[in-house]
Scaffold this motif. Sequence first.
Motif, short mmCIF file in Angstrom:
data_model
loop_
_atom_site.label_atom_id
_atom_site.label_comp_id
_atom_site.label_asym_id
_atom_site.label_seq_id
_atom_site.Cartn_x
_atom_site.Cartn_y
_atom_site.Cartn_z
N ALA A 106 39.07 23.45 56.50
CA ALA A 106 39.94 24.40 56.79
C ALA A 106 40.20 25.38 55.63
O ALA A 106 40.39 26.49 55.52
N ALA A 107 40.02 24.60 54.49
CA ALA A 107 39.86 25.23 53.07
C ALA A 107 38.90 26.51 52.94
O ALA A 107 38.81 27.59 52.23
N ARG A 108 37.63 26.06 53.59
CA ARG A 108 36.46 26.99 53.34
C ARG A 108 36.68 28.20 54.39
O ARG A 108 36.28 29.20 54.10
N SER A 109 37.24 28.03 55.46
CA SER A 109 37.32 29.10 56.44
C SER A 109 38.43 30.03 56.16
O SER A 109 38.28 31.17 56.35
N ARG A 110 39.33 29.66 55.17
CA ARG A 110 40.45 30.41 54.62
C ARG A 110 39.56 31.48 53.57
O ARG A 110 38.93 31.15 52.91
N GLU A 111 39.99 32.68 53.59
CA GLU A 111 39.56 33.63 52.72
C GLU A 111 40.30 33.34 51.36
O GLU A 111 41.61 32.85 51.39
N LYS A 112 39.69 33.77 50.15
CA LYS A 112 40.48 33.64 48.86
C LYS A 112 41.84 34.61 48.90
O LYS A 112 41.40 35.74 49.37
N GLU A 113 42.63 34.21 48.69
CA GLU A 113 43.93 34.98 48.41
C GLU A 113 43.71 36.05 47.42
O GLU A 113 43.28 35.40 46.23
N ARG A 114 43.85 37.24 47.67
CA ARG A 114 43.63 38.19 46.55
C ARG A 114 44.90 38.31 45.86
O ARG A 114 46.16 38.22 46.35
N PRO A 115 44.82 38.59 44.56
CA PRO A 115 46.13 38.62 43.64
C PRO A 115 47.01 40.07 44.12
O PRO A 115 46.28 40.99 44.63
N ASP A 116 48.14 39.93 43.83
CA ASP A 116 48.96 41.23 44.24
C ASP A 116 48.86 42.26 43.02
O ASP A 116 48.19 41.95 42.29
N ALA A 117 49.56 43.39 43.19
CA ALA A 117 49.22 44.66 42.51
C ALA A 117 49.74 44.40 40.82
O ALA A 117 48.99 44.50 40.14
N VAL A 118 50.78 43.27 40.75
CA VAL A 118 51.18 43.21 39.41
C VAL A 118 50.15 42.13 38.67
O VAL A 118 49.83 42.38 37.57
N GLN A 119 49.78 41.40 39.46
CA GLN A 119 48.67 40.42 38.68
C GLN A 119 47.38 41.17 38.55
O GLN A 119 46.68 40.93 37.51
N GLN A 120 46.90 42.00 39.67
CA GLN A 120 45.83 42.76 39.24
C GLN A 120 45.94 43.64 37.96
O GLN A 120 44.98 43.90 37.16
N ASN A 121 47.27 44.56 38.01
CA ASN A 121 47.35 45.07 36.65
C ASN A 121 47.26 44.63 35.47
O ASN A 121 46.84 44.95 34.49
N ARG A 122 47.89 43.04 35.43
CA ARG A 122 48.02 42.22 34.35
C ARG A 122 46.27 42.10 33.99
O ARG A 122 46.09 41.91 32.45
N LEU A 123 45.54 41.75 34.70
CA LEU A 123 44.09 41.50 34.80
C LEU A 123 43.52 42.50 34.13
O LEU A 123 42.65 42.52 32.99
N LEU A 124 43.74 43.74 34.58
CA LEU A 124 43.02 45.06 34.10
C LEU A 124 43.37 45.16 32.55
O LEU A 124 42.75 45.68 31.96
N CYS A 125 44.66 45.00 32.41
CA CYS A 125 45.20 45.57 30.95
C CYS A 125 44.66 44.30 29.90
O CYS A 125 44.26 44.69 28.95
N GLU A 126 44.57 43.27 30.49
CA GLU A 126 43.72 42.14 29.41
C GLU A 126 42.38 42.57 29.17
O GLU A 126 41.95 42.38 28.10
N ARG A 127 41.78 43.08 30.27
CA ARG A 127 40.27 43.34 30.37
C ARG A 127 40.09 44.45 29.43
O ARG A 127 39.15 44.37 28.39
N VAL A 128 40.82 45.50 29.46
CA VAL A 128 40.96 46.82 28.73
C VAL A 128 41.09 46.28 27.32
O VAL A 128 40.49 46.78 26.15
N ARG A 129 42.16 45.40 26.92
CA ARG A 129 42.58 45.05 25.60
C ARG A 129 41.24 44.31 24.90
O ARG A 129 40.97 44.62 23.65
#
Length: 131
Positions: free
Chosen positions: A2-25
């Motif tokens: 059942a875990a394989r059939s589920r798609e990976k949960e995408r991070p929400d907008a806040v988490q994506q923004n935090r990852l983007l800021c860390e990458r730019v830094r």
Amino acid sequence: MAARSREKERPDAVQQNRLLCERVRKELQCQRLHTQYSVNPLHRVHTVTKKPMSWHDNIEEPADAKFLNLIHHAALEPTKKYSEPQTESQEIGWNTTPLIHVDRTDCRLYFPRRRTEITKYGYHVARGGAV
């Protein structure tokens, strides 16, 4: 299963923004601004021929002596550039001058090719011919 059939949960907008800021830094920490450029003296320069009817190629400009010396130095072989070998593989063949003078009249150190009946026979046999 059942875990394989589920798609990976995408991070929400806040988490994506935090990852983007860390990458730019992190990218900004690694970037350097280069303002002085020069020719790599270890890289061989390949010139491109000029077009004979081009007006901008026919303009005479004064030659920069420092740049020309750098280009000529880069084209030299390693024995003329350096006083000693720079790598392990350059040590082989670095000293090319013979240790003793070659005397062609001394039969102890000079062995010229000689043609005798045996060598003529061996030559023909090796070529597959009949004698």
